[in-house]
Scaffold this motif. Structure first.
Motif, short mmCIF file in Angstrom:
data_model
loop_
_atom_site.label_atom_id
_atom_site.label_comp_id
_atom_site.label_asym_id
_atom_site.label_seq_id
_atom_site.Cartn_x
_atom_site.Cartn_y
_atom_site.Cartn_z
N TYR A 84 0.83 -1.20 0.00
CA TYR A 84 0.00 0.00 0.00
C TYR A 84 0.87 1.26 0.00
N LYS A 85 0.44 2.26 -0.77
CA LYS A 85 1.06 3.57 -0.77
C LYS A 85 0.18 4.50 0.06
N LEU A 86 0.79 5.16 1.02
CA LEU A 86 0.05 6.03 1.92
C LEU A 86 0.35 7.51 1.73
N ASP A 87 1.44 7.84 1.12
CA ASP A 87 1.77 9.23 0.86
C ASP A 87 2.80 9.27 -0.27
N GLY A 88 3.20 10.49 -0.66
CA GLY A 88 4.21 10.66 -1.69
C GLY A 88 3.67 10.79 -3.09
N MET A 89 2.35 10.62 -3.31
CA MET A 89 1.74 10.75 -4.61
C MET A 89 0.42 11.50 -4.46
N LEU A 137 -2.65 7.46 -5.54
CA LEU A 137 -2.67 6.59 -4.36
C LEU A 137 -3.87 5.64 -4.41
N CYS A 138 -5.04 6.16 -4.72
CA CYS A 138 -6.23 5.30 -4.80
C CYS A 138 -6.11 4.28 -5.92
N ASP A 139 -5.56 4.71 -7.06
CA ASP A 139 -5.41 3.79 -8.19
C ASP A 139 -4.41 2.69 -7.86
N HIS A 140 -3.30 3.04 -7.22
CA HIS A 140 -2.29 2.03 -6.86
C HIS A 140 -2.85 1.05 -5.84
N ASN A 141 -3.51 1.55 -4.81
CA ASN A 141 -4.06 0.65 -3.79
C ASN A 141 -5.19 -0.21 -4.35
N THR A 145 -7.75 -1.25 6.25
CA THR A 145 -8.39 -0.46 5.21
C THR A 145 -8.83 0.90 5.75
N SER A 146 -9.37 0.92 6.96
CA SER A 146 -9.82 2.18 7.53
C SER A 146 -8.67 3.14 7.74
N VAL A 147 -7.56 2.64 8.28
CA VAL A 147 -6.40 3.51 8.53
C VAL A 147 -5.78 3.95 7.21
N SER A 148 -5.65 3.04 6.25
CA SER A 148 -5.02 3.39 4.98
C SER A 148 -5.85 4.43 4.24
N ALA A 149 -7.16 4.27 4.22
CA ALA A 149 -8.02 5.25 3.54
C ALA A 149 -7.96 6.60 4.25
N LEU A 203 -6.64 10.01 2.32
CA LEU A 203 -7.48 11.20 2.20
C LEU A 203 -6.88 12.42 2.89
N GLY A 204 -5.97 12.21 3.83
CA GLY A 204 -5.30 13.33 4.48
C GLY A 204 -6.24 14.12 5.37
N ASP A 205 -6.26 15.44 5.17
CA ASP A 205 -7.12 16.30 5.99
C ASP A 205 -8.59 16.00 5.77
N LEU A 206 -8.95 15.56 4.57
CA LEU A 206 -10.35 15.21 4.31
C LEU A 206 -10.78 14.02 5.16
N GLY A 207 -9.89 13.03 5.32
CA GLY A 207 -10.22 11.87 6.13
C GLY A 207 -10.28 12.20 7.61
#
Length: 772
Positions: A421-426, A431-435, A630-634, A638-642
């Motif tokens: 899983y990619k969590l940052d850097g893109m 990020l959503c497409d890769h995951n 999944t909850s933590v990764s999403a 989403l960053g500040d939105l999440g």
């Protein structure tokens, strides 16, 4: 005399005659009780209590109240933590007051004050425990809160020896065996237990620390001189074997609360008795071979039990903070095992389930053979002995152990997702497409679709992205060359399931028959735009099945598309509607458009639907299902939105659980990254805590709290490079097997040409292997 009869239970004959349960009101809280040698008298002491009672078969009778004095004569010597009766003289008592003294009492004195002698200035703090020597009645041992133990002689009324402990002394006990008549055990506040020889006061003979917290009590086994028991605040009762050179833990009993008092039951090798000073009013009797459920228990008190003792193996005396002294009979004790469920379930971290159950529950009959019990397949299980009316012992019965394991796919999926899983850097889209691709490759269809939903909801307005899930006018026009699709793109409007019904206006042009028209048009069509079906085949292929594919109308400009009007505003004449549509698109469509059937107008109505609650429910759904990954990764993607969607309490709970699972799978780097990216300061600052560790000297084992490279005790330098023989002041690398090491660069140069340890120990420790 004041006593209370609290019911009369069943009677049974024992070695002392007829015994029954009865209660005596002490009028004050009691801290400790003790009986004389003949077990005919009992002394009860407390902060405002000092009474001597005579024990009858059916009641207690007051013999003396040593606090029955004028108020001016009562001092701290009458407020005691412990009381002990002389093993030879029934008239002599010893108490441990809270003022640091030890007081001897003589009940045969004719005066009202029974004080015989006071050992003053022997302790600086309160005395916690006393113990008489079982074979020399003039020797008394005291343990105090000031970390010292004193051996007192009642004949000379002097202190004969002093012993220094590592911490506050909570309990002391002389050995009852002739082979170890000079030995005594001590339990300390730091969890350590020591064995001393009273003839040598410089250091303890043996010591061990099996408790995670203070050790409150200890006791020698009355029959087996090699067993000693200790208990403490960690809710554990440890039975240790001290015959070997190294103390070995034999049994461990898991109590429900912290254990303050523990004693062996007379004439029963495996039975122990315990009580707690807080949160528990039960005196529990345990069989050490069954450590998780008591053999029997007494719950007659209404407050915490402070002390107890056995008159014989069937009669128990107990005192409590409820001011009651109760004699209880073993035949009237409760049997928790009779109410316990004879089955067990346990889940493993990978989802495997283990189930244990007695064979008699499965087959509904007793097993014919007991062979094989105690193995991993058939572990020992206790059952009632029908031939023993008082249930003094247990029989073994067979039980079956079944394990239901899942495939390793779930564990592999968790580890693989955590690693890939990619969590940052893109960007959010990437990020959503890769995951999504990672979850799809692992067969996690629901999670993969969830990532696509997030991409659609938050990235649908980005024109630079074109991929699966985005319905564009160009691709739609290629699939429907004879249709016009009108859409309006909104940043915050996406429908969960949108059904768009076309408004059909049709007029048969000249030169076409009904059969030919049916080949060119399919009639009423309802296009369903569902973003969960995200590929380019979202539009029904039946719409263009019979249409000529050679005609390509190209991409229509947005301004050339006329939106569908309301029914109330729609003109009655279909010819007028047809002409307006054709004239509006005259610049974009060539002259052959007049020969085509009329146009179906598609319109997506503007909605004010807010999808944030859907995302929030999705995150909570996965968390409730146990998939915090999944909850933590999403949330991180989403960053500040999440962070705005989920409360701080849920974020802290999810991240803590996910980090703990990563640590269990030894994914420490990923756990550190998740900790760093967490939006809560309580989580992301945990990496900055507990980052220091203490080292010890390899020669004298002294802890180097102040740092440095030289031991304060022995003066030796312990971090010496095995290659250059100089002090290592930077990164120190060593072998976990032989313990030698040194500078990193020196060892790298050494192991380029050598494979054995440079210290000359002839150990094969290669740099970079698991041993280094």
């Amino acid at each position: 005399m004041s006593y209370t009869r609290k019911g009369q239970g069943r009677e049974r004959k024992d070695s002392d005659g007829s015994s029954q349960k009865f209660v005596y009101d002490l009028e004050n809280s009691c801290n400790s009780i003790c009986t004389n040698r003949e077990e005919s008298l009992v002394a009860a002491v407390g902060r405002k209590l000092f009474k001597v009672l005579k024990i009858f078969p059916d009641q207690f009778e007051l013999v003396a109240n040593l606090r029955d004095l004028p108020h001016k004569q009562i001092n701290l010597n009458y407020s005691s933590n412990d009381v002990q009766w002389n093993p030879k003289d029934d008239a002599q008592l010893a108490t441990a007051p809270t003022n640091g003294c030890v007081v001897l009492w003589d009940l045969n004195k004719r005066s009202k004050s029974k004080t015989c002698h006071i050992f003053e200035n022997i302790h600086q703090r309160a005395v916690n425990k006393l113990s008489y020597h079982p074979h020399e009645p003039n020797i008394l041992l005291s343990g105090s809160q000031d970390c010292t133990m004193n051996c007192l002689d009642s004949r000379s009324q002097t202190r004969t020896a002093e012993y220094k402990g590592p911490d506050s002394v909570r309990d002391v006990k002389f050995s009852p065996h002739f082979a170890h008549e000079n030995y005594f055990a001590a339990a300390y506040e730091n969890g350590m237990v020591q064995i001393w020889d009273r003839r040598f006061g410089e250091s303890a003979l043996k010591q061990w620390s099996f408790h995670n917290g203070p050790a409150y009590c200890c006791d020698w086994h009355p029959e087996h001189e090699q067993w000693i028991m200790s208990a403490g605040r960690d809710k554990m009762v440890k039975v240790c074997d001290i015959t070997q050179g190294r103390v070995k833990e034999v049994y461990t009993v898991h109590a429900l609360f912290s254990v303050a008092r523990v004693k062996w039951r007379p004439f029963h090798k495996f039975h122990i008795t315990s009580c707690s000073h807080i949160l528990d009013n039960v005196v529990a009797i345990w069989d050490v071979r069954r450590p998780y459920i008591p053999y029997c228990s007494f719950a007659e008190h209404s407050d915490d039990v402070t002390d107890f003792l056995w008159l014989n193996d069937n009669v128990l005396l107990s005192c409590s903070k409820d001011k009651k002294l109760i004699q209880q009979i073993i035949s009237e004790a409760e049997r928790p095992a009779d109410r316990a469920t004879p089955t067990g379930l346990s889940f493993k971290v990978d989802g495997a389930l283990t189930h244990a159950c007695g064979d008699y529950l499965i087959h509904r009959n007793k097993p014919s053979s007991l062979a094989g019990y105690g193995s991993s397949r058939h572990p020992m299980q206790f059952r009632k002995n029908e031939g023993d009316p008082y249930q003094q012992r247990f029989l073994f019965s067979r039980s079956s152990l079944s394990e239901y394991t899942e495939s390793d796919l779930r564990e592999n999926q968790f580890v693989t997702c955590a690693k890939l899983y990619k969590l940052d850097g893109m960007s959010l889209f990437e990020l959503c497409d890769h995951n999504h691709k990672v979850a799809s490759d692992l067969g996690l269809d629901d999670i993969a679709k969830s990532w696509l939903v997030l991409k659609l909801l938050y990235c649908a307005n980005d024109s630079e992205y074109s991929g699966p899930g985005f319905l564009q006018l160009k691709s739609a026009s290629k699939h429907l060359p004879n249709r016009q699709i009108a859409t309006e793109c909104h940043d915050d409007i996406v429908r969960d399931t949108m059904k768009v019904e076309p408004s059909i206006s049709y007029e048969s042009p000249r030169g076409f028959t009904e059969e030919e028209n049916e080949e060119n048009i399919t009639g009423d069509v309802s296009a369903v735009l569902d973003f969960f079906e995200y590929d380019h085949q979202i539009i029904d292929p039946a719409l263009s099945r019979n249409l000529p594919s050679s005609q390509d109308w190209g991409e229509l400009p947005v301004e050339a598309v006329q939106l569908r009007r309301d029914i109330a505003q729609r003109p009655l004449s279909p010819e007028h509607d047809n002409c307006s549509a054709v004239s509006a698109s005259q610049s974009a469509i060539d002259s052959t458009a007049s020969m085509q059937p009329d146009v179906h107008h598609y319109s997506i109505p503007k909605s004010q639907w807010d999808f944030k609650f859907v995302v929030k429910n999705m995150l909570q759904f996965y968390a409730e299902m146990g998939d915090v990954q999944t909850s933590v990764s999403a949330t991180l993607v989403l960053g500040d939105l999440g962070k705005k969607l989920v409360s701080d309490e849920n974020i802290e709970h999810w991240f803590s659980s996910y980090i703990e699972m990563l640590n269990r799978y030894k994914l420490f780097s990923i756990a550190s990254l998740v900790t760093k990216l967490c939006p809560l300061s309580t989580i992301n600052q945990s990496n900055q805590q507990s980052t220091t560790f203490n080292v010890s000297c390899g020669f004298c084992n002294r802890c180097m709290d102040k740092g440095g490279w030289q031991c304060d005790r022995c003066g030796k330098i312990f971090s010496i490079c095995s290659v250059c023989h100089c002090t290592v002041k930077g990164i120190f690398v060593w072998c976990n097997l032989c313990g030698h090491g040194g500078h990193l660069n020196h060892l790298q140069e050494w192991y380029e040409t050598n494979s054995h340890c440079p210290a000359g120990c002839n150990h094969l420790c290669l740099l970079g292997s698991s041993a280094v």
